[in-house]
Design a protein around this motif. Structure first.
Motif, short mmCIF file in Angstrom:
data_model
loop_
_atom_site.label_atom_id
_atom_site.label_comp_id
_atom_site.label_asym_id
_atom_site.label_seq_id
_atom_site.Cartn_x
_atom_site.Cartn_y
_atom_site.Cartn_z
N ILE A 37 37.20 34.45 51.56
CA ILE A 37 36.86 33.93 50.24
C ILE A 37 35.49 33.26 50.22
CG2 ILE A 37 39.24 33.68 49.45
CD1 ILE A 37 38.99 30.68 50.07
N GLN A 44 35.39 29.63 45.55
CA GLN A 44 35.33 29.52 47.01
C GLN A 44 35.57 28.08 47.47
OE1 GLN A 44 32.66 28.10 49.14
NE2 GLN A 44 33.85 28.70 50.92
N TYR A 80 38.92 40.40 39.99
CA TYR A 80 39.64 39.18 40.36
C TYR A 80 40.66 38.78 39.32
CZ TYR A 80 35.94 38.48 43.77
OH TYR A 80 35.08 38.65 44.80
N ALA A 139 39.31 27.01 46.62
CA ALA A 139 40.29 27.68 47.47
C ALA A 139 40.19 27.18 48.91
CB ALA A 139 40.09 29.19 47.42
N LEU A 157 33.04 37.36 48.26
CA LEU A 157 33.50 37.47 46.87
C LEU A 157 32.51 38.26 46.02
CD1 LEU A 157 34.93 33.89 46.31
CD2 LEU A 157 36.22 35.99 46.65
N LYS A 204 39.48 31.79 55.00
CA LYS A 204 38.32 31.12 54.39
C LYS A 204 37.11 32.05 54.38
CE LYS A 204 39.12 26.23 55.23
NZ LYS A 204 38.57 25.05 55.91
#
Length: 174
Positions: free
Chosen positions: A117, A88, A132, A91, A122, A114
């Motif tokens: 994620i 997180q 994933y 990214a 997640l 954003k």
């Protein structure tokens, strides 16, 4: 490893576990103990007890191997809390950097991405069975491999002839 091979391994481990569970080890051992008590020779009794112990150790080893196979498979599909938080934050930082390079980027869509994620999202997706590593990791791995192949050899395949270069050991490299 492809999905069908993986499913076959999980199914095989499940069958092995079911066979071990259905053996009813406790009553079997109790019956064997009863038979051993009827034996006259101490040496025979000791050998029989040793056989029971070895069988129990062997079954325990098989059960541990099956449990480890299941655990390895579970780890293959799940990300730990630290991994999710790292994913997180990394990214999110990457999206921020990309936004600075593209001044025309829609900030609302960037913030929406954003939130997609976020750690909570997640984790929830993972609990629902999202893989994933297969959904994101496999395509990234394939794309990277294609980029390397195209960058190094223009997509040529091994064994397609050509002069190749020789390595320090004298072997030809393609």
């Amino acid at each position: 490893m492809d999905g069908s091979t993986l499913e076959a391994e999980i199914a095989s481990a499940g069958v092995q576990l079911a066979v071990l569970a259905s053996k009813n080890v406790a009553s079997s051992v109790a019956n064997r103990f009863q038979a051993i008590r009827a034996k006259k020779s101490i040496e025979e009794a000791c050998n029989s007890y040793e056989e029971i112990i070895n069988d129990l150790i062997s079954e325990r080893s098989r059960i541990i191997a099956i449990a480890q196979a299941y655990e390895a498979e579970l780890k293959r599909y799940t990300l730990g809390d630290e991994d999710i938080e790292y994913l997180q934050s990394t990214a999110s930082a990457a999206l921020d950097v990309m936004a600075t390079f593209s001044p025309n980027t829609d900030l609302k869509s960037l913030e929406s991405l954003k939130s997609l994620i976020s750690v909570d999202t997640l984790k929830a997706m993972q609990l629902l069975g999202f893989d994933y590593k297969r959904a994101i990791g496999d395509p990234l791995t394939d794309a990277c491999a294609r980029a390397i192949t195209n960058g190094l050899g223009g997509g040529s395949k091994k064994g397609s002839g050509g002069s190749g270069r020789q390595s320090a050991s004298g072997a030809k490299r393609h």
